[in-house]
Design a protein around this motif. Structure first.
Motif, mmCIF file in Angstrom:
data_model
loop_
_atom_site.group_PDB
_atom_site.id
_atom_site.type_symbol
_atom_site.label_atom_id
_atom_site.label_comp_id
_atom_site.label_asym_id
_atom_site.label_seq_id
_atom_site.Cartn_x
_atom_site.Cartn_y
_atom_site.Cartn_z
ATOM 1 N N UNK A 793 7.874 22.737 26.605
ATOM 2 C CA UNK A 793 8.418 24.192 26.193
ATOM 3 C C UNK A 793 9.024 24.151 25.166
ATOM 4 N N UNK A 794 8.931 22.714 24.500
ATOM 5 C CA UNK A 794 9.226 23.004 23.201
ATOM 6 C C UNK A 794 7.937 23.460 21.866
ATOM 7 N N UNK A 795 6.772 22.392 22.528
ATOM 8 C CA UNK A 795 6.240 22.551 21.665
ATOM 9 C C UNK A 795 5.494 24.248 21.763
ATOM 10 N N UNK A 796 5.536 24.251 22.996
ATOM 11 C CA UNK A 796 4.784 26.187 23.292
ATOM 12 C C UNK A 796 5.931 26.839 22.240
ATOM 13 N N UNK A 797 7.103 26.748 22.283
ATOM 14 C CA UNK A 797 8.264 27.354 21.294
ATOM 15 C C UNK A 797 7.686 26.968 19.957
ATOM 16 N N UNK A 798 7.385 26.227 19.621
ATOM 17 C CA UNK A 798 7.348 26.354 17.953
ATOM 18 C C UNK A 798 5.511 26.664 17.483
ATOM 19 N N UNK A 799 5.034 26.887 18.389
ATOM 20 C CA UNK A 799 3.157 26.863 18.761
ATOM 21 C C UNK A 799 3.618 28.793 17.866
ATOM 22 N N UNK A 800 4.330 28.697 19.053
ATOM 23 C CA UNK A 800 3.979 30.561 18.668
ATOM 24 C C UNK A 800 4.991 31.233 17.689
ATOM 25 N N UNK A 801 6.235 30.862 17.644
ATOM 26 C CA UNK A 801 7.267 31.011 16.303
ATOM 27 C C UNK A 801 5.919 30.949 15.261
ATOM 28 N N UNK A 809 13.941 32.218 13.806
ATOM 29 C CA UNK A 809 14.226 31.430 15.004
ATOM 30 C C UNK A 809 13.166 30.291 15.091
ATOM 31 N N UNK A 810 12.382 29.734 14.488
ATOM 32 C CA UNK A 810 11.590 28.321 14.695
ATOM 33 C C UNK A 810 12.668 27.296 14.347
ATOM 34 N N UNK A 811 13.981 27.419 12.542
ATOM 35 C CA UNK A 811 14.816 27.189 12.806
ATOM 36 C C UNK A 811 15.847 26.826 14.018
ATOM 37 N N UNK A 812 16.331 27.374 14.355
ATOM 38 C CA UNK A 812 17.174 27.470 15.473
ATOM 39 C C UNK A 812 16.216 26.642 16.812
#
Length: 988
Positions: A793-801, A809-812
């Motif tokens: 989930x973390x990697x998917x979030x980082x990729x999209x941001x 939001x990437x900072x969070x």
């Protein structure tokens, strides 16, 4: 330009017309003072003390000054006039080019008159004196006004006498007489001018006019409350007139040889009566006097000061004013003083007021007119030494001549002191106000009442003691015990500590259990009534007491009060103006404060108004259902707009101010939230969405996540929601709900709602929202040790941001990853994401995110053994959170700081702080997170959550400790932070 006239009256004239009425007398006097010193900047502290010296606390004086300034700006500064006041945080003034004044014109013209008695100078002086139209600010009795009145009078009198003397020297006696008459016209108490006038008239053998001048002076002295002319003046006037034959001022002439006789008034019959008995029969009260000991001591201290002649106990009906005043009178008697209780229940005018006083003094007055009765009563009191009159229920006499009678009594009897009870200020010169609040009540939210000792609890809370004492009158063996203590505490809390309400509720214990009474107090007007005889009718029910006070209001104020009931808790005058659509609502609010329907509270940035719930419930019944519903709609829409305004300032340097603003109106936000969920009409759901989408960060930072969670769940269950808002907006609500669930540690629910949101996202491919959902789910998964899902989930979030360049939001996300890798003991990754977080926060120059970086780094240091540097970082975090009002993050940093210190030195103070914080965590239902939990487990620390007896008091204690901890703490520099990171990395 505004023209301000202060001679002979007070009036302001401008382009739009003229007016003379201000919000209060102090407001008018303040503006006059500023005009008198126009162009100068005067200290706000000095002005607050000068005009509100009778305020019970300096903060109240400053609050009153702020209200007065707001009122003046609303009243004076129009589009045509422009800015009038010079206002800044420290000073106050009036722009010299914005106002003109008749006083300044008069003094400037007088200064320009030559001292030589040339015809030109005398003619200029005559024209200048025509500018003087009377006493400076008549009817005002402030010290500065009295001083200026005397100074201006001296200047006017000197100029008049100069013209009079010049006229006499020139042989123009008619003009000399004219100027003496002018002097007496404005200053009738000037006996020198009277004697000179009579002398000039008698020398001119104008005896009719001389006698008329004397009789006019006698009448004016009496009408103005000055008493009789001095005997020396009468003798000299008699002697002057006796030298010449005269005719009477009557229509029928007397014999020519008979001199005019000025008869002295006959002595008052009361002058020969014995002095008053110093022991008066006070009304008998067989009940105990409970509570109010502090107020009683304060009142006694005030009355010991000779300058305090009139002290007014002010407060709403049923608050206990009469009982407190009666107890004070009783103690004065017991200490050898002279005190009399005057019931004004039946008085309606000045004559009835005087008769009530005479009755209390046990003196029978002869029938007569008001002036004669006033003379008799004042004569009696002036002979009796120091006397205290307790004047009960003065509010019903505010529109009568009784206030003039009271003012005259205070003038004529120098040793008289009056303690008045009233719901309104009397506005008599020299009045000192003593606002009376309800009895303190125990906080009942999150109380550990089962551990309270009943006897100590009763002794600590006067409202509880009063309820128990009066309950024993009906049931002698009634007492507090473990089973009813929490119920009684709740009863007095709901009844807000209002003594009358407590007495009426306590009387029900004979036929109802405490639990039944508690269930009935919500319908308090039906429950809180009695048919027992004795006492005023309005004291037989809470409804009757409030109704009696309400009936004293003028009609438009009644309507305004009813509309005001849409507000809850505290509110500002700008809130009222916007919701009710009344431009000058401040005037109405101030008047309701004077009538005790509202009280004021001073916050750091503004003055707020508060209404007791019992008063609000009564006033709410005074308008129709349709009007009420429309008012609630406007109220909800306004506060939804306020929440949206606040959202625009999240994570900026204005965030702390907006957090504080929303905290101050939290009851109003809750009322708006309640209205928005009462149905499924589009206008309700639209307001609900605006609130739900705006308050997420407020709920999180201030640990109101449980409240936010309940609201969002109920909103998302509304069937009509999808007809009002878009799919994207629904997703945003679900994301906000996930944040609140994360705060409370409900990790399974976070993932459940996240999957629901992702299913909606398949209909609309918003990658930013998808990234936020995955970030929240990753934080939930790592907390339940779902390592694989956490990384995915973390990697998917980082990729999209990164793809969408959403760096904030990437900072969070980096922060969540850093904490997550600490959880799974991956030190390299936690340091990696901590550094990424810090570098990105510095790049976008956002202090809130930088503080998050320091928290993450401190967590790494604490977890992996560098406790010395962790303490430095946490101390800075606590300081930053105090500044930004981020209570949630401050608590997390504070507990980590205390845990490190406690492991090294387990002092009782540190243990108390830790147990209090953990007690708050249990009550509020939030999780502190990974670092503190891991540290406790790692070092096998035993921390027992403390039973929080008062959440608010515990929060204040923790904040005070945090402020003391960070006192003088320097800000962490970039170089210091880099040095700590380098040392830590090398140590690994």
């Amino acid at each position: 330009m505004l023209r301000v006239e202060m001679l002979g009256g007070f009036q302001v004239a401008g382009v739009g017309g003229s007016f003379s009425r201000f919000r209060t007398r102090q407001t008018a006097s303040l503006f006059a003072y500023l005009v008198f010193h126009r162009g100068k900047r005067l200290s706000r502290e000095v002005l607050a003390e000068m005009f509100w010296h009778d305020a019970p606390h300096p903060d109240k004086a400053r609050a009153s000054l702020s209200v007065a300034v707001s009122s003046l700006r609303s009243q004076l500064e129009t589009e045509l006039v422009g800015q009038v006041l010079l206002v800044d945080p420290r000073t106050l003034g009036v722009r010299a080019e914005a106002v003109s004044s008749d006083v300044l014109e008069f003094e400037q013209a007088l200064d320009g008159v030559s001292s030589d008695n040339t015809p030109e100078a005398i003619n200029t002086l005559r024209q200048t004196l025509a500018l003087f139209r009377g006493t400076f600010l008549p009817g005002f009795y402030d010290d500065w006004v009295l001083s200026e009145q005397a100074r201006l009078r001296d200047r006017f009198t000197a100029a008049v006498r100069r013209l009079g003397s010049f006229s006499e020297e020139e042989g123009d006696i008619d003009e000399a007489i004219y100027w003496r008459r002018q002097e007496l016209l404005y200053f009738p108490e000037d006996t020198g001018a009277l004697e000179h006038l009579i002398q000039l008239l008698t020398e001119e053998k104008r005896m009719e006019e001389a006698a008329q001048a004397y009789h006019d002076a006698v009448r004016r002295w009496k009408d103005d409350g000055l008493g009789s002319l001095p005997a020396s003046v009468e003798r000299r006037a008699q002697a002057a007139l006796a030298l010449y034959p005269t005719a009477s001022t009557r229509k029928k002439p007397r014999p020519a040889a008979a001199p005019v006789v000025f008869a002295a008034p006959a002595p008052s019959p009361l002058r020969e009566t014995p002095p008053l008995s110093r022991v008066s029969a006070l009304p008998l009260d067989i009940t105990h006097f409970v509570g109010r000991q502090e107020e009683l001591a304060q009142l006694k201290g005030l009355l010991e000061r000779e300058e305090v002649r009139l002290l007014t106990l002010i407060g709403p009906g049923g608050i206990g004013k009469t009982r407190l005043a009666l107890e004070l009178a009783r103690q004065v008697q017991q200490e050898g003083g002279s005190a009399y209780f005057v019931s004004l229940q039946e008085a309606r005018h000045g004559q009835g007021f005087l008769q009530a006083i005479a009755s209390s003094l046990q003196v029978r007055l002869p029938s007569g007119q008001g002036g004669e009765l006033l003379e008799l009563v004042s004569s009696l009191l002036s002979q009796s030494g120091r006397v205290l009159l307790v004047l009960d229920n003065m509010e019903q006499l505010l529109e009568s001549d009784a206030l003039e009678c009271l003012r005259a009594l205070l003038q004529r009897a120098p040793s008289l002191q009056c303690l008045a009870t009233s719901q309104n200020r009397l506005s008599i010169p020299g009045e000192r106000l003593f606002p009376l609040a309800p009895l303190p009540t125990p906080p009942v939210e999150s109380l550990a009442l089962e551990e309270e000792d009943p006897a100590q609890f009763e002794a600590r809370w006067p409202s509880v003691a009063l309820f128990v004492d009066r309950a024993r009158e009906s049931v002698p063996d009634f007492h507090l015990h473990a089973r009813n203590l929490a119920i009684v505490a709740r009863i007095v809390h709901v009844l807000e500590g209002i003594p009358l309400a407590l007495l009426l509720a306590a009387a029900r214990v004979q036929v109802m259990s405490p639990l039944q009474i508690l269930e009935g107090v919500e319908a308090r007007f039906q429950l809180l009534a009695t048919t027992r005889k004795g006492g005023p009718e309005r004291h037989r029910s809470l409804y009757a007491s409030i109704s009696w006070s309400f009936d004293l209001l003028r009609p438009e104020l009644k309507v305004f009060l009813a509309r005001l009931t849409v507000f809850r808790g505290s509110f500002g005058h700008l809130d009222v103006e916007q919701v009710l659509g009344i431009p000058l609502a401040l005037d109405y609010l101030a008047e309701l404060c004077d009538c005790s329907f509202l009280t004021t509270e001073l916050s750091e940035h503004r003055v707020c108004f508060v209404m007791l719930e019992s008063l609000r419930l009564f006033a709410d019944q005074q308008w129709g259902p349709q009007e009420r519903e429309e008012g609630r709609r406007r109220h909800a829409e306004y506060f939804a707009g306020l929440a949206e305004q606040a959202r625009g300032h999240w994570r900026t340097d204005q965030e702390s101010l907006w957090m504080e603003r929303l905290e101050s109106v939290l009851p109003n936000l809750r009322a708006a939230m309640g209205w928005s969920l009462e149905g499924e009409e589009p206008e309700r759901l639209e307001v609900a969405y605006r609130l739900g989408s705006s308050l997420g960060r407020f709920w999180w930072i201030n640990v109101y996540h449980k409240e936010g969670q309940r609201y969002l769940v109920e909103l998302l269950q509304k069937e009509s929601l999808h007809q009002v808002v878009t799919v994207e907006q629904v997703v945003r609500l679900k994301i906000s709900l996930m944040t609140q669930l994360l705060t409370g540690g409900e990790y399974e629910q976070v993932c459940l709602w996240g999957k629901k949101a992702l299913s909606l996202m398949s209909e609309r491919g918003d990658e930013i929202l998808e990234a936020i959902i995955y970030a929240n789910m990753s934080a939930a998964e790592v907390s339940t040790y779902g390592v694989d899902n956490f990384i995915t989930y973390s990697n998917r979030s980082f990729y999209l941001l990164r793809k969408n360049s959403d760096y904030e939001r990437l900072i969070t996300g980096y922060y969540n990853a850093a904490m997550g890798y600490i959880r799974i003991d991956n030190i390299e990754q936690s340091i990696k994401f901590t550094c990424k977080h810090y570098l990105l926060a510095r790049r976008i120059r956002n202090g809130a995110y930088v503080n998050g970086s320091i928290i993450a780094l401190a967590g790494c240091l604490m977890t992996y053994g560098d406790e010395r540097h962790a303490l430095i970082l946490y101390k800075n975090v606590i300081k930053n959170c105090l500044h930004s009002k981020n209570f949630f993050e401050m608590l997390g940093a504070l507990i980590c700081y205390c845990l490190i210190l406690y492991r090294a030195n387990p002092t009782p103070e540190l243990r108390d702080i830790l147990e209090s914080i953990y007690g708050m965590r249990q009550v509020l239902g939030f999780e502190f997170g990974i670092v503190s939990s891991r540290f406790i487990a790692q070092h096998e620390l035993q921390i027992t959550p403390k039973k929080v007896t008062s959440l608010e008091e515990t929060k204040k204690t923790i904040l005070a400790w945090a402020e003391e901890l960070t006192q003088g703490q320097p800000d962490l520099t970039d170089e210091q932070l880099r040095k700590i990171v380098r040392e830590f990395v090398r140590s690994l």
